[in-house]
Design an enzyme around this catalytic site. Structure first.
Site, PDB file in Angstrom:
ATOM      1  N   LYS A   1      -8.505  -2.331   1.199  1.00 32.32           N
ATOM      2  CA  LYS A   1      -8.399  -1.427   2.347  1.00 32.32           C
ATOM      3  C   LYS A   1      -9.185  -0.136   2.113  1.00 32.32           C
ATOM      4  O   LYS A   1      -9.617   0.513   3.071  1.00 32.32           O
ATOM      5  CB  LYS A   1      -6.936  -1.109   2.644  1.00 32.32           C
ATOM      6  CG  LYS A   1      -6.169  -2.302   3.214  1.00 32.32           C
ATOM      7  CD  LYS A   1      -6.812  -2.878   4.476  1.00 32.32           C
ATOM      8  CE  LYS A   1      -5.917  -3.917   5.124  1.00 32.32           C
ATOM      9  NZ  LYS A   1      -6.573  -4.609   6.259  1.00 32.32           N
TER      10      LYS A   1
ATOM     11  N   LYS B   1      -1.567 -13.035  15.072  1.00 31.65           N
ATOM     12  CA  LYS B   1      -3.028 -12.917  14.912  1.00 31.65           C
ATOM     13  C   LYS B   1      -3.583 -14.003  13.995  1.00 31.65           C
ATOM     14  O   LYS B   1      -4.553 -14.677  14.330  1.00 31.65           O
ATOM     15  CB  LYS B   1      -3.350 -11.523  14.360  1.00 31.65           C
ATOM     16  CG  LYS B   1      -4.819 -11.259  14.062  1.00 31.65           C
ATOM     17  CD  LYS B   1      -5.061  -9.776  13.790  1.00 31.65           C
ATOM     18  CE  LYS B   1      -4.303  -9.273  12.597  1.00 31.65           C
ATOM     19  NZ  LYS B   1      -5.116  -8.992  11.431  1.00 31.65           N
ATOM     20  N   THR B   2      -2.971 -14.169  12.814  1.00 31.72           N
ATOM     21  CA  THR B   2      -3.468 -15.159  11.852  1.00 31.72           C
ATOM     22  C   THR B   2      -3.278 -16.575  12.379  1.00 31.72           C
ATOM     23  O   THR B   2      -4.191 -17.405  12.329  1.00 31.72           O
ATOM     24  CB  THR B   2      -2.749 -14.993  10.499  1.00 31.72           C
ATOM     25  OG1 THR B   2      -2.977 -13.672  10.007  1.00 31.72           O
ATOM     26  CG2 THR B   2      -3.267 -15.988   9.481  1.00 31.72           C
TER      27      THR B   2
ATOM     28  N   ARG C   1       0.830  -1.204   0.000  1.00 30.86           N
ATOM     29  CA  ARG C   1       0.000   0.000   0.000  1.00 30.86           C
ATOM     30  C   ARG C   1       0.868   1.260   0.000  1.00 30.86           C
ATOM     31  O   ARG C   1       2.032   1.225   0.383  1.00 30.86           O
ATOM     32  CB  ARG C   1      -0.924   0.011   1.226  1.00 30.86           C
ATOM     33  CG  ARG C   1      -2.054  -0.997   1.174  1.00 30.86           C
ATOM     34  CD  ARG C   1      -2.975  -0.885   2.378  1.00 30.86           C
ATOM     35  NE  ARG C   1      -2.261  -1.064   3.641  1.00 30.86           N
ATOM     36  CZ  ARG C   1      -1.893  -0.070   4.440  1.00 30.86           C
ATOM     37  NH1 ARG C   1      -2.189   1.185   4.137  1.00 30.86           N
ATOM     38  NH2 ARG C   1      -1.238  -0.317   5.559  1.00 30.86           N
TER      39      ARG C   1
ATOM     40  N   ARG D   1       1.649 -12.377  -1.039  1.00 35.54           N
ATOM     41  CA  ARG D   1       0.294 -12.553  -0.497  1.00 35.54           C
ATOM     42  C   ARG D   1      -0.483 -13.637  -1.241  1.00 35.54           C
ATOM     43  O   ARG D   1      -0.232 -13.920  -2.408  1.00 35.54           O
ATOM     44  CB  ARG D   1      -0.491 -11.250  -0.619  1.00 35.54           C
ATOM     45  CG  ARG D   1       0.036 -10.099   0.227  1.00 35.54           C
ATOM     46  CD  ARG D   1      -0.526 -10.142   1.614  1.00 35.54           C
ATOM     47  NE  ARG D   1      -0.114  -9.008   2.434  1.00 35.54           N
ATOM     48  CZ  ARG D   1      -0.683  -8.687   3.576  1.00 35.54           C
ATOM     49  NH1 ARG D   1      -1.703  -9.400   4.035  1.00 35.54           N
ATOM     50  NH2 ARG D   1      -0.255  -7.662   4.278  1.00 35.54           N
TER      51      ARG D   1
ATOM     52  N   HIS E   1     -10.176  -3.925  13.033  1.00 40.17           N
ATOM     53  CA  HIS E   1      -9.113  -4.568  12.273  1.00 40.17           C
ATOM     54  C   HIS E   1      -8.612  -5.737  13.124  1.00 40.17           C
ATOM     55  O   HIS E   1      -7.703  -5.594  13.930  1.00 40.17           O
ATOM     56  CB  HIS E   1      -7.990  -3.558  11.996  1.00 40.17           C
ATOM     57  CG  HIS E   1      -6.918  -4.080  11.113  1.00 40.17           C
ATOM     58  ND1 HIS E   1      -5.576  -3.852  11.338  1.00 40.17           N
ATOM     59  CD2 HIS E   1      -6.978  -4.832   9.985  1.00 40.17           C
ATOM     60  CE1 HIS E   1      -4.855  -4.432  10.397  1.00 40.17           C
ATOM     61  NE2 HIS E   1      -5.681  -5.033   9.565  1.00 40.17           N
TER      62      HIS E   1
ATOM     63  N   ASP F   1      -9.404 -10.667   9.235  1.00 41.51           N
ATOM     64  CA  ASP F   1      -8.846  -9.320   9.158  1.00 41.51           C
ATOM     65  C   ASP F   1      -9.807  -8.171   9.466  1.00 41.51           C
ATOM     66  O   ASP F   1      -9.402  -7.189  10.069  1.00 41.51           O
ATOM     67  CB  ASP F   1      -8.256  -9.106   7.762  1.00 41.51           C
ATOM     68  CG  ASP F   1      -7.306  -7.922   7.691  1.00 41.51           C
ATOM     69  OD1 ASP F   1      -6.460  -7.793   8.594  1.00 41.51           O
ATOM     70  OD2 ASP F   1      -7.406  -7.134   6.740  1.00 41.51           O
TER      71      ASP F   1
END
Length: 528
Positions: free
Chosen positions: A197, A238-239, A54, A318, A216, A253
């Site tokens: 996003k 987190k994942t 991004r 990704r 988030h 997410d």
């Protein structure tokens, strides 16, 4: 290709592919887009061009009397005047009009029908269309027939640059959001994450207007319907921790917490692929198949096998896939109110406890702070730890002041009697990182209510409650001070971290409730 036109936007291109099937998008991508190939397991491998992540410094929000008082203007939410937006808008339309063909994705953001928004993506690449068909919630044939006009439109002309000499442009990349026109214009970047996003940013603006908390975070649900949401910045786990074989994944997410429960905003997952292995992350590894987009990965030209450890294109490799590609998933992605709010941090200073319970006010404080820390080496002392703070664990996507989201979170925690926890997946005084099996055991203990009758001690500086025992976890690792041989050094390092927290919070203090301000850590030399 279906009979469809975009003339209401001033786009005359006649060949338009709307909500095309996966095979059609594969065929078009492979035929027309340089660098596109099929992997050995059937995923579509694509290249996003110069931008492989991004461009937050190039994101703009149009200032308008209707919304400008709600926006937290600054380095993240940068203002743009209406005229400049229309210059970029016109530039995007000019480019879309010279394309031989375009792709349209009409789909929903949000699994809860009451709050979902109808979204239209207009783009020039099959890869972008497939990506957004994975990431949004696709309508049925009946829903598509009755889709009507969308709530928001994304004009992705990312293959064409912004004019750097246009007022307020900082580069040839520009991602512009106009809340009043309900449009997003993308120029100068082909990175697909800007679309995802961009929609999330819109939801982060719209939902608080309806007393809904956008988050988030990842979320999962147990067999008894108990929901947990996990906040955490990159590298905190987190994942990995939300993919629990004993619980169903709601999403990885983006979520919302309403008066009725929790829902996922997205229809898919966008997972980091760096160093991906079947052994460590089997859910993600097995989700990579026909229909998955693999972005900017390196592969063997002959076998088409991906080398997930090769980061020569980017560290930000990704995988984008529909959520149903995960085996243990909650469909539809809607569940009840969260019982547990888990803030994940990776503390490289080695002073935060591996698990602690927070009051609602402390939860708001740590939510606004959004702390984690990074260390280059694998042991404490090799490199000076670097603290990272990202408000609401996702400052880049939040349009309101962090306090707006913190108040919503505190209100919902109190109303629905959720328990907030801080889980440190980082280091302790031994110089070693917390073992994943111990962290998993602590998360299990939270879910099994093992801490309900535990004995707690209060952290003198941070004020949160630390359990002194946990099933399948050695007691000596639960109290950070006990893991340090040099107790004076522990006090020195902890004092430094407290100072970093307090310095970071200075910029929020004026707009934050006194109760939240008071929930922050007290310096060792000044606390009672």
């Amino acid at each position: 290709m279906v009979a469809f036109d975009l003339k209401q936007y001033g786009i005359e291109t006649e060949k338009i592919y709307r909500n095309s099937s996966v095979p059609v998008l594969y065929e078009l991508g492979l035929r027309l887009e340089k660098g596109t190939a099929i992997s050995d397991v059937g995923a579509l491998m694509t290249y996003s061009g110069e931008k492989t992540g991004r461009s937050p410094k190039d994101k703009r929000i149009v200032r308008h009397p209707s919304s400008e008082k709600n926006i937290d203007w600054g380095d993240i939410n940068i203002g743009l005047d209406e005229h400049t937006f229309m210059v970029n808008h016109e530039r995007a339309l000019d480019y879309l009009n010279i394309c031989d063909h375009l792709y349209v994705v009409d789909a929903y953001a949000g699994w809860d029908p009451k709050y979902r928004i109808k979204t239209r993506i207009v783009c020039t690449r099959a890869y972008h269309a497939l990506f957004m068909q994975n990431m949004l919630i696709m309508p049925t044939e009946e829903e598509l027939a009755d889709f009507g006009e969308p709530d928001y439109v994304v004009f992705n002309a990312g293959q064409f640059p912004a004019n750097r000499y246009t007022s307020e442009m900082t580069s040839k990349t520009s991602v512009d959001v106009n809340l009043e026109r309900k449009e997003i214009v993308i120029l100068g970047t082909e990175y697909a994450g800007e679309m995802k996003k961009g929609i999330f940013g819109v939801m982060n603006y719209l939902m608080p207007l309806e007393n809904v908390m956008p988050m988030h975070c990842s979320a999962n649900v147990g067999e008894k319907g108990d929901v947990s949401i996990l906040f955490g910045l990159s590298g905190t786990g987190k994942t990995t921790l939300s993919a629990d074989p004993k619980r169903k994944l709601i999403g990885d997410d983006e979520h919302c917490w309403t008066d009725h429960g929790t829902f996922n905003i997205e229809g898919g997952c966008y997972a980091k692929a760096i160093d991906l292995s079947e052994e460590n992350e089997p859910d993600i590894y097995n989700a990579i198949r026909f229909g998955t987009v693999l972005e900017n990965v390196v592969y063997d030209e002959k076998s088409r096998k991906v080398d997930y450890s090769d980061t020569s294109i980017t560290q930000n490799t990704r995988a984008s896939y529909p959520i149903e590609f995960i085996e243990n998933v909650q469909i539809p992605c809607v569940a009840g109110h969260p019982e547990n709010i888990i803030f994940l941090t990776c503390d490289a200073f080695g002073v935060l406890p591996p698990v602690s319970k927070l009051t609602p006010e402390q939860a708001s404080y740590h939510f606004i702070s959004g702390y984690t820390a990074k260390v280059a080496g694998t042991e404490m002392g090799v490199t000076e730890p670097q603290a990272t703070f990202s408000a609401c664990f996702g400052a880049a996507f939040m349009m309101w002041h962090p306090n707006r989201y913190a108040e919503l979170l505190a209100e919902k925690i109190k109303t629905h009697k959720a328990t907030a926890w801080l889980v440190n997946t980082g280091w302790n005084g031994t110089g070693k990182r917390m073992k994943l099996k111990y962290t998993r055991a602590m998360i299990d203990a939270i879910h099994h209510h093992d801490f309900d009758n535990a004995t707690y001690v209060t952290d003198e500086e941070f004020g949160f409650q630390i359990p002194t025992s946990c099933p399948n976890v050695p007691e000596e690792v639960l109290i950070p001070k006990n893991t340090w041989n040099d107790k004076d050094k522990y006090i020195e390092v902890k004092s430094k971290l407290v100072t970093l927290f307090n310095e970071n919070f200075e910029k929020f203090k004026a707009d934050v409730n006194p109760e939240i301000r008071a929930a922050g850590p007290k310096n060792i030399s000044t606390h009672a």
